[in-house]
Design an enzyme around this catalytic site. Structure first.
Site, PDB file in Angstrom:
ATOM      1  N   ARG A  68      -9.887 -30.360  19.456  1.00 30.37           N
ATOM      2  CA  ARG A  68      -9.322 -30.208  20.807  1.00 30.37           C
ATOM      3  C   ARG A  68     -10.051 -29.096  21.565  1.00 30.37           C
ATOM      4  O   ARG A  68     -10.091 -29.079  22.784  1.00 30.37           O
ATOM      5  CB  ARG A  68      -7.802 -29.938  20.748  1.00 30.37           C
ATOM      6  CG  ARG A  68      -7.177 -29.713  22.117  1.00 30.37           C
ATOM      7  CD  ARG A  68      -5.675 -30.009  22.169  1.00 30.37           C
ATOM      8  NE  ARG A  68      -4.929 -29.464  21.052  1.00 30.37           N
ATOM      9  CZ  ARG A  68      -4.646 -28.169  20.879  1.00 30.37           C
ATOM     10  NH1 ARG A  68      -5.055 -27.279  21.766  1.00 30.37           N
ATOM     11  NH2 ARG A  68      -3.966 -27.773  19.821  1.00 30.37           N
ATOM     12  N   TYR A 121      -9.997 -41.289  46.624  1.00 30.07           N
ATOM     13  CA  TYR A 121      -9.631 -42.201  45.547  1.00 30.07           C
ATOM     14  C   TYR A 121      -8.102 -42.277  45.414  1.00 30.07           C
ATOM     15  O   TYR A 121      -7.421 -41.246  45.474  1.00 30.07           O
ATOM     16  CB  TYR A 121     -10.275 -41.707  44.243  1.00 30.07           C
ATOM     17  CG  TYR A 121      -9.989 -42.608  43.079  1.00 30.07           C
ATOM     18  CD1 TYR A 121     -10.627 -43.837  42.953  1.00 30.07           C
ATOM     19  CD2 TYR A 121      -9.068 -42.237  42.107  1.00 30.07           C
ATOM     20  CE1 TYR A 121     -10.340 -44.671  41.894  1.00 30.07           C
ATOM     21  CE2 TYR A 121      -8.791 -43.073  41.036  1.00 30.07           C
ATOM     22  CZ  TYR A 121      -9.428 -44.292  40.939  1.00 30.07           C
ATOM     23  OH  TYR A 121      -9.141 -45.115  39.892  1.00 30.07           O
ATOM     24  N   ASP A 204     -15.939 -34.450  44.537  1.00 27.56           N
ATOM     25  CA  ASP A 204     -15.975 -35.643  43.685  1.00 27.56           C
ATOM     26  C   ASP A 204     -17.275 -36.379  43.998  1.00 27.56           C
ATOM     27  O   ASP A 204     -17.440 -36.939  45.074  1.00 27.56           O
ATOM     28  CB  ASP A 204     -14.740 -36.518  43.965  1.00 27.56           C
ATOM     29  CG  ASP A 204     -14.672 -37.764  43.078  1.00 27.56           C
ATOM     30  OD1 ASP A 204     -15.729 -38.209  42.588  1.00 27.56           O
ATOM     31  OD2 ASP A 204     -13.564 -38.296  42.891  1.00 27.56           O
ATOM     32  N   LYS A 229     -17.787 -44.543  35.628  1.00 32.17           N
ATOM     33  CA  LYS A 229     -18.609 -45.297  36.565  1.00 32.17           C
ATOM     34  C   LYS A 229     -20.093 -45.191  36.156  1.00 32.17           C
ATOM     35  O   LYS A 229     -20.437 -45.665  35.111  1.00 32.17           O
ATOM     36  CB  LYS A 229     -18.341 -44.796  37.985  1.00 32.17           C
ATOM     37  CG  LYS A 229     -16.831 -44.640  38.309  1.00 32.17           C
ATOM     38  CD  LYS A 229     -16.059 -45.945  38.268  1.00 32.17           C
ATOM     39  CE  LYS A 229     -14.541 -45.777  38.243  1.00 32.17           C
ATOM     40  NZ  LYS A 229     -13.955 -44.969  39.291  1.00 32.17           N
TER      41      LYS A 229
HETATM   42  C1  LIG Z   1     -12.749 -44.213  39.474  1.00 37.97           C
HETATM   43  C2  LIG Z   1     -12.722 -42.986  40.291  1.00 37.97           C
HETATM   44  C3  LIG Z   1     -11.896 -41.898  39.945  1.00 37.97           C
HETATM   45  C4  LIG Z   1     -10.943 -41.950  38.774  1.00 37.97           C
HETATM   46  O1  LIG Z   1     -11.621 -42.000  37.550  1.00 37.97           O
HETATM   47  P1  LIG Z   1     -11.022 -42.649  36.203  1.00 37.97           P
HETATM   48  O2  LIG Z   1     -12.143 -42.516  35.244  1.00 37.97           O
HETATM   49  O3  LIG Z   1     -10.650 -44.070  36.523  1.00 37.97           O
HETATM   50  O4  LIG Z   1      -9.819 -41.859  35.823  1.00 37.97           O
HETATM   51  C5  LIG Z   1     -11.957 -40.771  40.742  1.00 37.97           C
HETATM   52  N1  LIG Z   1     -12.770 -40.699  41.823  1.00 37.97           N
HETATM   53  C6  LIG Z   1     -13.567 -41.724  42.181  1.00 37.97           C
HETATM   54  C7  LIG Z   1     -14.442 -41.596  43.384  1.00 37.97           C
HETATM   55  C8  LIG Z   1     -13.570 -42.910  41.440  1.00 37.97           C
HETATM   56  O5  LIG Z   1     -14.349 -43.930  41.808  1.00 37.97           O
END
Ligand SMILES: *Cc1c(COP(=O)(O)O)cnc(C)c1O
Length: 416
Positions: A68, A121, A204, A229
């Protein structure tokens, strides 16, 4: 002096010593919860560093204690991710949402104000407007069109300009590709900072990173990813990451240790494998997107193509684009003539391009934001953001672009 290597040259080896793993050329999966100390004294020394009871010695590494806190697969992955964004440190999480929510919880306290960009998001939006609101953290949203003066006026109108804890932005915005100037947000964060409060800027960077945009270089304090992604890139895992300077990352990693939302050894191993092909995948995806966008722009069943390679060179967005991004990316949104009915018919006729949410993967994915990813947004808000009933969003994969174009062309023919 030897010339420093590019990140893509280091993705196969950086941070891994084969001699510690029987000479294996690739890191094994360290599927273990705990690590054996050589002596009690060593265990004590490891804990002193892990719990911040003393400073790390000059060449001292944090010893392996418990998965952890740390694990070789987690550490190798984090070291490699640091190279793309030139960050001091990185923390990998079990999802993009856990990376984002951990940052929001660490850098905001009840009574403080969060400044965030909209649209953002859906999961992030919900966390801000539901959970944070419930624990007494208020928020004010800003848009891509807002000038610095307009943003400062919005913040002052809340009466909490001296209580801002964090500015959180997502750029380009999803699914409309609206751009926000990261350096401008940094000057706003500096102006809102005072003796008792250093306002942080978090970005982000899921859509364009870690290859085409490096927010830390534009003044951001923290950069966040859904590693599900592009970084993962194969639609076979969920993960997230946060990067920043040493001091901020100690805070992020400490909260992660006690929330227990780090990624597992197996997920880290898959991500390490994905990183080896990150740049070639992203380059191929951007190249394919260029071809597909060119085709869509001349198609008579398409109304509007939203793509960063297609910005008006006199627009403010183009200026930000040139400054912040090294590629138009691989995300395209476009309007199918004939509203939701025609858009659905079109989506149902595609064969090669898969009808699914998510993005950044090797296979092309397409979806209908108004009824899928952005279904929760009020109808009048959706229209303001440009999320119409006709809009579809496609994430281009690594397929041959001629095959992708043929798939789109036959779907349009079928619904004529
Ligand atoms: C998919 C996404 C998230 C969330 O990520 P997860 O891996 O699904 O928890 C946050 N910000 C953006 C821009 C995303 O495309």
């Amino acid at each position: 002096m030897k010339k420093p290597l590019h990140p893509e040259s280091l993705m196969m080896t950086h941070g891994y010593q084969p001699e510690l793993s029987e000479g294996a050329v690739k890191p094994p999966i360290f599927q273990t919860s705990t690590f054996v100390f050589k002596t009690a004294e060593e265990g004590k020394a490891f804990f002193e560093v892990a719990y911040g009871l003393r400073e790390k010695g000059q060449d001292e590494q944090l010893g392996l204690i418990y998965s952890r806190i740390n694990n070789p697969n987690l550490e190798i992955l984090e070291n490699r991710l640091c190279l793309w964004d030139k960050a001091d440190d990185c923390a990998v999480f079990e999802s993009g949402m856990s990376a984002i929510s951990t940052v929001l919880m660490e850098f905001l306290k009840p009574g403080e104000l969060l400044v965030y960009s909209s649209p953002t998001y859906g999961g992030t939006d919900h966390f801000i407007n539901d959970f944070l609101k419930r624990i007494g953290v208020s928020s004010v949203s800003i848009n891509a069109q807002d000038s610095k003066e307009a943003i400062l006026a919005k913040v002052k109108a809340t009466g909490k300009a001296d209580k801002v804890g964090l500015i959180f932005i997502e750029t380009p915005s999803n699914p409309t590709n609206a751009l926000i100037d990261i350096a401008m947000c940094k000057t706003i964060a500096d102006e809102l900072s005072h003796e008792e409060q250093q306002v942080k800027l978090a970005v982000d960077n899921t859509y364009m990173g870690p290859v085409w945009c490096h927010p830390l270089a534009h003044g951001a304090d923290l950069v966040m990813y859904s590693a599900t992604k592009y970084i993962g890139g194969h639609s076979d895992l969920i993960a997230g990451a946060v990067l920043g300077n040493t001091q901020d990352m100690i805070r992020v990693k400490t909260l992660r240790t006690f929330l227990g939302n780090m990624a597992s050894p197996h997920t880290c191993w898959l991500l390490t494998r994905s990183l080896e092909t990150l740049k070639v995948r992203m380059e191929q995806q951007a190249k394919g997107a260029q071809d597909v966008a060119n085709f869509l722009m001349t198609h008579n069943q398409v109304d509007k193509v939203v793509y960063l390679g297609n910005l008006d060179e006199k627009s403010a967005a183009y200026k930000i684009y040139k400054k912040q991004y090294s590629s138009p990316g691989a995300m395209i949104s476009f309007e199918v003539k004939g509203g939701e009915k025609a858009a659905f018919k079109f989506l149902n006729q595609l064969h090669l391009i898969k009808l699914a949410v998510s993005l950044g993967s090797t296979e092309s994915l397409i979806q209908h934001p108004a009824s899928m990813t952005h279904a929760g947004i009020a109808p009048e808000e959706k229209i303001k953001m440009g999320i119409t009933e006709s809009l579809v969003r496609v994430s281009i994969g690594v397929e041959n672009s001629e095959d992708l174009i043929n798939d789109i062309a036959q779907a349009f023919d079928a619904i004529k």
